[in-house]
Scaffold this active site. Structure first.
Site, mmCIF file in Angstrom:
data_model
loop_
_atom_site.group_PDB
_atom_site.id
_atom_site.type_symbol
_atom_site.label_atom_id
_atom_site.label_comp_id
_atom_site.label_asym_id
_atom_site.label_seq_id
_atom_site.Cartn_x
_atom_site.Cartn_y
_atom_site.Cartn_z
ATOM 1 C CG ASP A 1 42.112 5.410 -39.289
ATOM 2 O OD1 ASP A 1 41.922 4.086 -39.313
ATOM 3 O OD2 ASP A 1 41.252 6.123 -39.663
ATOM 4 C CG ASP B 1 40.060 1.978 -36.100
ATOM 5 O OD1 ASP B 1 39.191 2.754 -36.498
ATOM 6 O OD2 ASP B 1 41.352 2.141 -36.765
ATOM 7 C CB THR C 1 41.317 1.853 -43.188
ATOM 8 O OG1 THR C 1 42.031 2.406 -41.967
ATOM 9 C CG2 THR C 1 39.844 2.010 -42.715
ATOM 10 C CB THR C 2 46.548 0.880 -43.378
ATOM 11 O OG1 THR C 2 46.149 1.898 -42.563
ATOM 12 C CG2 THR C 2 47.874 1.362 -43.978
#
Length: 535
Positions: free
Chosen positions: A69, A400, A102-103
């Protein structure tokens, strides 16, 4: 730093402790900033997609975290460089607002910086690059809205929500159980959602975990799970149709606020004091019994005498329950938190169909389940896992999935994943570049190339030939005018993401592009870096 003027009125800057300061300016400063941003993006690049690799981080006190994550990786990394800290903030903003992607947002920002570096070397002014990026991001933003699909769902047809959550979970460690975890996440969100207002309060979903068992044992409980046991081992382990008194006052005699001293010089005085204390306990327990309570949940502890008395009077009790859990229990059972025994009334009691204590494995670990509540607006996802690291990563993955389900309830537009949305935007931005006469068109084309970085990283992480795969998919999109062709990461034999059921939320993807562009614009506008030489 101070600004001074010489005798001709020319300004110059005075740096205090000059030997301890380092200063970078102009193109050198921009290149240093860009390389710092690229370094952070390079770390996360290999974690993108369903075949992305995990990172193992060790904290100074020896705790180990294994995760892919993006937000968690950057949060745990000890970053010194100020520009790298901006990238950490970037992924944190995406995590707070959307909860997923988020990545991708950091990889996107890294690709934009890489393209900007080439343009700077060609002598294009950074402000013109920033303006070009801004134009391109608006084109991509509008194009995403055009290619997005609306997804209709309701409380009975939850399949669209489950499919989208499965896409999120497929890039995590828990992807072998993605179907069951996605269903649990969607049911939990729908249990607490207000579908009329299109709002979801994720605070009402408690994610609790216990090491032991296997991932498949994860369950959704329409109620609250408390990691406590009954205060006395001989109290009943199961209470049906429980009436719960939720107390924040302790079971002990009141203590005066002032300093005091009691002189006891005879046995009679001691007996009187003891009887008085016992009467206090008696009255407290009696007050709970009088209003009809069959279970007491207390925020504080109580001593052995009170515990014995509660057991003797057949009034089960749970002690040392945290404030947040008390609030959730009050919401779920429809009860009121009572600060003083005198205020206890039958209306303030919470109601639950079943309260039971459950033991796990061969250990003495026990937890209390409060189920079939009067108001099932508070639910618990109870996760099991082989070890602590799997448990923590599953919690992050479920968070998530919950965020994605919440976003779909707020805005039910979706775009297709597998890099198809980025490739489609790249084609649209490339086509629009020629309409701009200025130097900005170079920046717009560079933005289109940067958008290709995400599908390229997906292909690379899946063991495919990145350039070959990307160009094949791009030409297929243009030839068939099909916006749904993406990278076939899972070797399904088709590039059409509709057949593979790979979806992402529209607002998540738009947020990624906007946030990445804003951060890159900020980095490009910095042309002077003065830092203490300790760094």
């Amino acid at each position: 730093m101070a600004l001074a003027f010489d005798e001709f009125g020319r300004p110059f800057i005075i740096l205090k402790e000059q030997e301890q300061m380092t200063r970078l300016r102009g193109l050198d400063a921009q290149k240093a900033n860009i390389s710092a941003g690229k370094a952070v993006a390079r770390i996360l690049r290999t974690s993108l997609g369903p075949k992305g690799m995990d990172k193992m981080l060790q904290s100074p006190d020896g705790d180990i975290t294994i995760t892919n994550d993006g937000a968690t990786i950057l949060e745990q990394m000890d970053v010194d460089n100020q520009i790298a800290k901006l990238m950490v903030e970037l992924s944190r903003s995406q995590d707070y607002e959307i909860g997923d992607g988020t990545t991708g947002v950091v990889v996107m920002a890294g690709a934009l910086l890489e393209q900007a570096e080439k343009l700077l070397e060609r002598g294009i002014h950074p402000i013109r690059i920033a303006e070009g990026y801004e134009m391109a991001s608006r084109i991509a933003f509008e194009h995403l809205e055009n290619v997005a699909n609306k997804y209709e769902f309701d409380a009975t047809n939850i399949e669209p929500l489950v499919q989208t959550c499965m896409t999120t979970l497929s890039s995590k460690i828990v992807n072998r159980c993605k179907r069951s975890l996605a269903e649990i996440a969607v049911k939990a969100v729908l249990a607490v959602a207000d579908l009329e207002r299109k709002d979801v309060n994720l605070d009402l979903i408690k994610v609790e975990g216990k090491v032991g068992g296997k991932l498949e044992d994860t369950e959704l409980i329409y109620g609250i799970v408390v990691d406590k046991d009954m205060s006395h081992p001989q109290m009943p382990k199961q209470i049906e149709d429980a009436k719960i008194a939720i107390l924040t006052c302790p079971f002990e005699p009141p203590k005066p606020k002032t300093k005091h001293k009691v002189d006891i010089d005879t046995v009679e005085k001691f007996q009187t004091l003891r009887q008085q204390e016992q009467k206090y306990f008696d009255d407290m327990v009696q007050q709970c019994k009088d209003v009809g309570a069959t279970l007491v949940i207390c925020q504080w502890g109580f001593d052995d005498e009170a515990n014995h008395l509660l057991m003797h009077r057949n009034l089960p009790a749970v002690r040392w329950v945290g404030g947040v859990e008390l609030e959730l229990i009050a919401i779920a059972t429809g009860g009121r938190i009572v600060p003083r025994f005198q205020e206890l009334t039958p209306e303030k009691l919470g109601k639950a169909g079943l309260v039971r204590e459950k033991a796990f494995g061969t250990t003495k670990d026990r937890m209390i389940y409060i189920e079939h509540c009067a108001n099932s607006k508070a639910v618990t996802i109870f996760i099991r896992g082989g070890n602590k690291m799997i448990l923590e990563e599953t919690k992050r993955s479920v968070h998530d999935a919950l965020c994605v389900a919440r976003n779909l309830i707020r805005n039910n537009s979706i775009v297709y994943g597998g890099g198809s949305a980025e490739i489609s935007c790249s084609i649209a931005v490339e086509a629009a570049a020629d309409k701009y006469p200025g130097v900005e068109q170079y920046a717009i084309r560079a933005f289109a190339d940067a958008l290709d970085a995400i599908p390229m990283a997906l292909a690379e992480n899946s063991g495919l030939q990145p350039i070959e795969t990307l160009s094949a998919v791009k030409s297929q999109q243009i030839k068939e005018n099909n916006h749904y062709c993406g990278i076939d990461c899972n070797d399904m034999g088709t590039n059409d993401m509709r057949e593979q059921d790979v979806f992402e939320t529209l607002i998540g993807k738009q947020q990624q592009i906007m946030l990445a562009t804003q951060v890159v614009k900020m980095i490009l506008k910095i042309d002077d870096v003065i830092s203490s030489s300790d760094y």
